[in-house]
Write an enzyme that holds these catalytic residues in place. Structure first.
Site, PDB file in Angstrom:
ATOM      1  N   CYS A   1     -93.811  27.065 -19.499  1.00 45.94           N
ATOM      2  CA  CYS A   1     -95.673  27.597 -18.665  1.00 45.94           C
ATOM      3  C   CYS A   1     -95.019  27.330 -17.554  1.00 45.94           C
ATOM      4  O   CYS A   1     -95.250  27.724 -15.912  1.00 45.94           O
ATOM      5  CB  CYS A   1     -96.088  26.728 -19.091  1.00 45.94           C
ATOM      6  SG  CYS A   1     -97.226  26.827 -20.236  1.00 45.94           S
TER       7      CYS A   1
ATOM      8  N   HIS B   1    -100.664  25.701 -12.130  1.00 42.50           N
ATOM      9  CA  HIS B   1    -100.500  26.193 -13.230  1.00 42.50           C
ATOM     10  C   HIS B   1    -101.910  25.785 -14.353  1.00 42.50           C
ATOM     11  O   HIS B   1    -102.306  24.440 -14.558  1.00 42.50           O
ATOM     12  CB  HIS B   1    -100.069  25.679 -14.295  1.00 42.50           C
ATOM     13  CG  HIS B   1     -99.721  25.890 -15.688  1.00 42.50           C
ATOM     14  ND1 HIS B   1    -100.150  27.361 -16.478  1.00 42.50           N
ATOM     15  CD2 HIS B   1     -99.389  25.729 -17.040  1.00 42.50           C
ATOM     16  CE1 HIS B   1     -99.540  27.685 -17.943  1.00 42.50           C
ATOM     17  NE2 HIS B   1     -99.511  26.490 -18.064  1.00 42.50           N
TER      18      HIS B   1
ATOM     19  N   ASN C   1    -104.939  30.320 -20.408  1.00 37.17           N
ATOM     20  CA  ASN C   1    -103.259  29.929 -20.194  1.00 37.17           C
ATOM     21  C   ASN C   1    -102.316  31.047 -20.902  1.00 37.17           C
ATOM     22  O   ASN C   1    -102.242  31.209 -21.718  1.00 37.17           O
ATOM     23  CB  ASN C   1    -102.915  27.907 -21.254  1.00 37.17           C
ATOM     24  CG  ASN C   1    -102.070  28.203 -20.737  1.00 37.17           C
ATOM     25  OD1 ASN C   1    -100.748  28.364 -20.204  1.00 37.17           O
ATOM     26  ND2 ASN C   1    -101.879  26.791 -21.227  1.00 37.17           N
TER      27      ASN C   1
END
Length: 354
Positions: free
Chosen positions: A141, A281, A311
């Site tokens: 990520c 994020h 996500n």
């Protein structure tokens, strides 16, 4: 042998669930004279709403309360990570309005490549018809921020003038549909930026990159590498799926986000109030809200699209950047702070002068 288990040493899953990861410092840097020339993104058409998951036995209200996610996008079987990356790149190049033959480097941040070999970046290069070196960067990520910093280095040192940086992941291919705590979190997407030479006031006023492999066993995919090659052994069923210990990762993410934002702002000698937009994020709304409250960030300056996409891993930040730009939230000269964090454990934060 279980994932991350030392031979001869028993594995205790409670150790992972209750472990507190001590924060390690980041490596800081500064890269000026770099400009974002264009931006673009891509998401699959298929929407998977919480209500759709409820019909499969998932608790739709739990998903909203614990994550803030209302829906996510899933790629159809014939669409892979490179396809999303190519579409995002095409839109980025169109927005940049430069001849595509000027692109001289391609970087793709992804942990869900089309194949283990060759790199997804090479597939993207071919589909775009570009003549340029291409490589993947795997930092989960945090992959886009890592790739952004690498690309900015090439531009800042003068060896490249048009670097295409892409974050793309098809998370729906690697999450276990029976894992009620993990499966609803993830979606598929891609985002891209084109970097080129800018003024001495533009670029990364400061950036922080970090990693802590002691937390590798908290978020991982055990099958598919040299440690555990793909196998038809029934005892390994499900080993190709992503596994996450949510509690320690959640606590670590909040702390590392707070720490790295402070590191970057301090290095740049910029106050919170001077930052025009924060793009964290998009992993979990509770992580973002906790960091915003602790740091004292004005919520009106925080851009979120988690509720619509979930996500999206490496695509999270460039997707949000593109949407913020399209909505007029970003203008020339603005200070934009981006931060990614995830498996590795790895993190990256950058303060960008647009």
């Amino acid at each position: 042998m279980l994932p991350f288990q030392t031979p001869g040493k028993p594995s205790d899953p409670t150790d992972r669930k209750d472990r507190i990861i001590s924060l390690k410092p980041s490596r800081l840097g500064r890269l000026l004279g770099v400009k974002i020339l264009g931006i673009g993104s891509s998401v699959p058409e298929k929407r998977v709403r919480n209500e759709d998951l409820a019909s499969l036995g998932y608790d739709a209200q739990w998903i909203i309360q614990r994550t803030g996610i209302l829906e996510r996008r899933h790629a159809p079987p014939d669409l892979a990570t490179s396809d999303l990356a190519v579409e995002a790149a095409e839109r980025c190049l169109q927005q940049a309005e430069i001849p595509r033959e000027e692109v001289d480097l391609i970087l793709v941040g992804t942990y869900t490549p089309d194949y283990l070999l060759p790199s997804t970046a090479c597939l993207v290069q071919d589909q775009l018809g570009l003549v340029a070196p291409a490589m993947d960067i795997q930092a989960a990520c945090a992959g886009f921020v890592y790739a952004l910093v690498v690309g900015a280095h090439f531009v800042a040192c003068g060896t490249h003038r048009s670097v295409l940086v892409i974050g793309a992941d098809c998370n729906s291919r690697v999450v276990d549909p029976t894992d009620e705590r993990t499966y609803p979190l993830f979606g598929d997407a891609a985002g891209a930026v084109l970097l080129g030479p800018g003024s001495r006031e533009q670029g990364l006023l400061s950036y922080a990159l970090g990693a802590d492999g002691s937390g590798a066993d908290l978020l991982y995919r055990s099958m598919g590498g040299s440690r555990m090659p793909f196998s038809y052994d029934p005892s390994r069923n499900g080993a190709h799926y992503l596994r996450m210990e949510g509690k320690p990762v959640f606590k670590w993410a909040i702390r590392v986000l707070e720490q790295t934002v402070k590191e970057v702002l301090s290095a740049a000698e910029v106050s919170l109030e001077e930052v025009d937009l924060f793009l964290f994020h998009q992993a979990n709304m509770r992580i973002i809200q906790s960091a915003v409250e602790t740091l004292g960030v004005d919520p009106a300056k925080v851009f979120n699209n988690l509720e619509r996409y979930g996500n999206t891993s490496s695509a999270s930040i460039p997707l949000a950047l593109d949407e913020a730009f399209q909505q007029g939230r970003i203008s020339s000269g603005d200070l934009i702070l981006v931060s990614g964090f995830g498996a590795g454990l790895a993190w990256g934060t950058a303060l960008i002068r647009w």
